[in-house]
Design a protein around this motif. Structure first.
Motif, PDB file in Angstrom:
ATOM      1  N   PRO B  55       0.836  -0.969   0.223  1.00  0.00           N
ATOM      2  CA  PRO B  55      -0.380   0.433   0.079  1.00  0.00           C
ATOM      3  C   PRO B  55       0.531   1.215   0.156  1.00  0.00           C
ATOM      4  O   PRO B  55       0.717   2.547  -0.411  1.00  0.00           O
ATOM      5  N   HIS B  56       2.085   1.352   0.734  1.00  0.00           N
ATOM      6  CA  HIS B  56       2.425   2.380   0.294  1.00  0.00           C
ATOM      7  C   HIS B  56       3.252   2.560  -1.187  1.00  0.00           C
ATOM      8  O   HIS B  56       3.403   4.136  -1.190  1.00  0.00           O
TER       9      HIS B  56
ATOM     10  N   ARG C 289       4.267   3.766   7.983  1.00  0.00           N
ATOM     11  CA  ARG C 289       4.995   3.637   7.109  1.00  0.00           C
ATOM     12  C   ARG C 289       4.898   3.706   5.868  1.00  0.00           C
ATOM     13  O   ARG C 289       6.038   3.804   4.935  1.00  0.00           O
ATOM     14  N   SER C 290       3.309   3.280   4.922  1.00  0.00           N
ATOM     15  CA  SER C 290       3.489   3.970   4.256  1.00  0.00           C
ATOM     16  C   SER C 290       3.694   5.662   3.745  1.00  0.00           C
ATOM     17  O   SER C 290       3.587   5.277   2.166  1.00  0.00           O
ATOM     18  N   ILE C 316       0.241  10.795   8.596  1.00  0.00           N
ATOM     19  CA  ILE C 316       1.238  11.772   7.861  1.00  0.00           C
ATOM     20  C   ILE C 316       3.184  10.895   8.145  1.00  0.00           C
ATOM     21  O   ILE C 316       2.962  10.871   9.645  1.00  0.00           O
ATOM     22  N   ASP C 317       3.654  11.489   7.965  1.00  0.00           N
ATOM     23  CA  ASP C 317       5.583  11.188   7.953  1.00  0.00           C
ATOM     24  C   ASP C 317       5.427  13.237   8.882  1.00  0.00           C
ATOM     25  O   ASP C 317       5.599  13.631   8.248  1.00  0.00           O
ATOM     26  N   SER C 346       9.249   7.988  -4.607  1.00  0.00           N
ATOM     27  CA  SER C 346       7.923   6.683  -2.790  1.00  0.00           C
ATOM     28  C   SER C 346       8.680   7.059  -1.983  1.00  0.00           C
ATOM     29  O   SER C 346       9.783   6.863  -1.773  1.00  0.00           O
ATOM     30  N   PRO C 347       7.765   6.061  -1.022  1.00  0.00           N
ATOM     31  CA  PRO C 347       8.207   6.083   0.146  1.00  0.00           C
ATOM     32  C   PRO C 347       9.153   5.145   0.266  1.00  0.00           C
ATOM     33  O   PRO C 347       9.475   4.022  -0.501  1.00  0.00           O
TER      34      PRO C 347
END
Lengths: 350, 350, 350, 350
Positions: B55-56, C289-290, C316-317, C346-347
């Motif tokens: 999902p990330h 973490r996403s 959120i981050d 991307s994360p």
């Protein structure tokens, strides 16, 4: 004295009760069947209830931290110092003069040579005359001296794990002439409870690094012990690392070994009667959590094929066998109690 | 420019996209200016949207995993295998026959001797005739061979960190005759994304241990590289440990060194032109987070006084320079792209 | 094109570059295609190389921190303040007078009422006349004002997660009259990089707790935003907690909702065109973490059966969408750049 | 029976000794002054030494796991089931018929209504006739019934933390008519020791998320308890989350409260004589580590200004007061022992 002890619990004082070593001493001594916490000294927290500073102890202790000048330390049978290095040496002589026995968890009395001490700790020693009297408090190495000591220098955490890993090898004269190597890894509590950016969760977590490769203060302490065991100076390369966890030391120790000697048997024999050293079966990999919260060193001995090397894996809880637990073990020895008194419980896992 | 890119982007396939190596390949290739993800193969997730499994990646990828029989792998310019050991060797010959280049992140093509492979991986090799053709994909050791290779064996994570630590020493012939020691520590992602009790947070967190001291599969891989560098077989003691963190490898490497050679200069010279190796200033302690998420190995060289030893500290992100990032670096070399293409960004810290 | 960029890049100054917000700004701006780091100000690290203070940035930045009096801030197009609360308000008026635009990541310009500010931050505001001019920098709420602003007050991390969770509900007038509840959880980087015992790994790891239930400084900030949205004062219970991890905020938000409205559709419609808000499919549970390392808020909407409640999950981050990333998003808006410029990657997972 | 017990320790059997609940039971019962581990049953580990499966217990236990058919369970005074849901119900009737008392740590006997059980656990109950006999093993709610029970249903971990948080409020009729909200956070050991990708360190660490917002099996258990306390059905919104740590639950509980009642006094009065509930001073924030390893629930009561809400913070160790410790507390009650027997020691911190 013994008869008074039989009736009365050992009266214990702790100086420096607010660091992790002090916290762990409190935990262990609260459950000890033959000890009684008489006073806790803290400069920074004087006047505070212990369970206000350490809420996890609510309901278990009903005392306040005291300033050193208000504390009745001379009424104690034994005083533990869990202070930063360089504090105990200023207070110990007066307490000894009052027949109080001392167990110092800091480094003040670990090195016999005052010049070496001054070199590594950056100031002259305040009572060098006591250095030769102090017993180095590693029972597996020095049990009889501890029994009779007025003053015990409780070993450092790394030295405990590393010396116990090499001891059987050195005593048996089996290590080859090359340097010994101790690659050691410690949880973050080894750095203490001081406010420091380097020890924030945000800096240590999801991270791994070595530190002080050029020279850590535990190096001369280990070397001194090796000199005593092997009767000759042995070079040691000692590299400490910090692991993103709270408790635990894992020492991975390397030595050259030649010949066909059965090292497993050597280790098992050396530690057969030791209550706090556990030699695992061949092929084992001790994990730090297997000693979490308990006074125990677990050891495994490996000989990688074709390498001419032995690899000894050694784990302790740095706050217990590496600090407060070993201090209680020493107290038990000094007061003629069963060595395992107050130290006989199971690790907490997971 | 855009229309040229549309035609010219390298078409990439990934087989085994659901492990951590595959996930990281997807992250890196999505941002790569000259690559285009053509297909992703997963047996277990065939038919699923990639961003349902991960999902990330929502909003960044609009593809589904395919079964290998449905995927148009032969239309790819290059296929990455991020599969378990022993899978790629069954599919690679047919792809090579279709002029598809291969980068295998598993161990199938890392060892040149099929008997050694069979001994460590427990089955006969399926295409031993390709073992001598495969280029070992460590650019710092083998750049020219990689440029011209049809088949690249991407190195293991530990070997990358350990070989880069010893390489300057071995090339210069400076390591003494005694065994080399690599005490290596890895985050948990090195064990992969498989369901296993040993890798649960509850088992690994607040814990530290060594494993496979008797012999890890990366040992013959490192030894083979050492043989190639030093032109003689060198004994190595290799002890891996697992650190309670997700990413990162720290190798602490020991060798005997005699004489007054300036090792710092040797290391700096060796790696002067390497875009992905950073030799730190003397006295430094690289930390794994300093390379988190990036394709970089940072190295520091120490000589503990009076020990006759060098201690080399080497850190990588096991999923990047130790896996997917190095694979992309290899792809860049194989396709004549700038070696840093798609790999030029900053680590994420804290 | 390159020559145009050389002339045209936005010149950026950062004041307070040594905290986590500042570190993250450096990471993002180094990769930003239209920005150029002109100067970094740090009182404590003035004169130090940036990559000596932050070794993970070696090879990526060739600058030194400067004292504020040595830095050429007035030559910047925009200055970011990543300083502790109460610092920016003393320097901002002079910079505005020099036509430098300001994005303040601290709280100095977030509250419109100087009395409320003084009450929560413990001192009178130094330039209350700017409070009404400052644009509250949440683009999803206030995009047009940000585009035209000289001075942007970048939102707090908790307010970003909480306001985005409630915004569609409040705009649509769907929340019942009872109190709104935001049960919020933050990683430890939210507490900053200061040396504090409470933030040691040894204190935070293997531990979870709430803090400041009686009143956190982000409460009046959220309430002010709610007043603006719903045109009436809404009570909010806000309970922050600290999670043993570095990055990430998870807000679990509760409101009474009556009737049969399709909340999923309301959320999807509200955020349909937002590049940095992702409404997940029904039944989803976003994980922090996403969004690690990226400028994104992911939201899921749940209606537990028979409860008359909606539960909105928002992640959120905290250092990106909750601080530095949102600040860059605001810079993009203020300078007419594409809103996603420099923020489109991307994360990193795992 | 009691006279036999006075001489002989209680003979205890554990079925399902290899999960975390079982491990913790072993730890606690090994130190219990009045209990003796008679047999440990494990299907998967039958024949294995307990300390081979759990190396941290080396030196503390000299037994092997047995298959259920080999174990002498009918010779036990009490058998603990630490098995997955749906196992105990097949074995309990026969043991009861042999006068063995039962404490089930799973969910088999927690719900009184077999239809509700079948709905949430996905199969018909195997012995519905026992559901009304089973005592719900929360001593603070149900002490007398437990004393006289043959069969105790040990509560779930979340229900323990949540019910103890709401109990004084509900008993006093102080909660308003709106829904109650329990926002609960658990360490990863709550998910058990099964191999599952979702519970890997690599998936959980540096991450935070909610799960099962649509309905968790502990929801009907809590509702049933609320029905019993308040004599009317109370709606509850229950949102569980997983925290990247091993042990601990933190429940943040919200209710409407009107009027000027002194809630602190209500809570202190309710729990005044409870040995295992600790109501903290006003303004406190209990942390999960303050109960790590011990059988204790710590609670703090907050009333955020102007909100008409009470916020109750409640922490337990999910494996102790949330499982094995509470089970031992129930055993103590069932066998007329002091309720704190074997449970009276200090938490381990840090």
């Amino acid at each position: 004295m013994l008869s008074r002890l039989k009736m009365d619990r050992i009266h214990v004082g702790i100086v420096g009760g607010t660091g992790y070593g002090g916290m762990e001493l409190v935990r262990l001594l609260l459950e000890h069947p033959a000890a009684k916490l008489h006073c806790l000294v803290s400069r920074s927290e004087a006047g505070q209830r212990v369970d206000d500073v350490f809420p996890h102890l609510r309901g278990r202790i009903d005392k306040r931290f005291q300033a050193v000048e208000d504390a009745d330390l001379t009424a104690c049978d034994v005083v533990f110092f869990a202070t930063p290095n360089g504090v105990a040496m200023h207070q110990v002589p007066a307490l000894l003069a009052n027949n109080v026995r001392i167990i110092d968890l800091a480094a003040d009395f670990r090195l016999r040579d005052p010049d070496v001490w001054a070199q590594w700790y950056g100031e002259p020693h305040a009572c060098p005359e006591l250095l030769s009297e102090a017993a180095y408090g590693l029972p597996e190495l020095n049990r009889e001296a501890i029994r009779n000591a007025r003053l015990v220098a409780n070993p450092g955490c790394y030295p405990t794990a590393v010396i116990l890993a090499f001891l059987p090898l050195l005593q048996a004269g089996l290590a080859g002439p090359g340097s010994l190597i101790a690659d050691a890894k410690s949880g973050a509590s080894g750095a203490g409870r001081g406010a420091a950016v380097d020890n924030l969760l945000t800096e240590l977590s999801e991270n791994f690094r070595a530190y002080r490769v050029a020279g850590h203060r535990h190096l001369p302490e280990i070397r001194q012990a090796f000199d005593g065991i092997a009767n000759c100076s042995r070079e040691l390369v000692f590299v400490p690392h910090v692991v993103p966890m709270i408790r635990g030391i894992h020492a991975t120790c390397y030595a050259e070994v030649s010949g066909e000697v059965d090292l497993q048997a050597v280790y098992e024999t050396t530690y057969r009667d030791e209550p706090f050293v556990d030699v695992l079966a061949p092929g084992s990999h001790p994990e730090t959590r297997s000693v979490r919260g308990v006074n125990l060193c677990r050891i495994a001995v490996h000989r990688p094929p074709e390498s001419g090397r032995v690899v000894v894996l050694s784990v302790i809880d740095n706050l217990v066998k590496g600090a407060a637990g070993q201090a209680v073990q020493n107290m038990n020895l000094m007061f003629g109690l069963p060595e395992t008194s107050g130290l006989n419980f199971s690790p907490i896992a997971p």
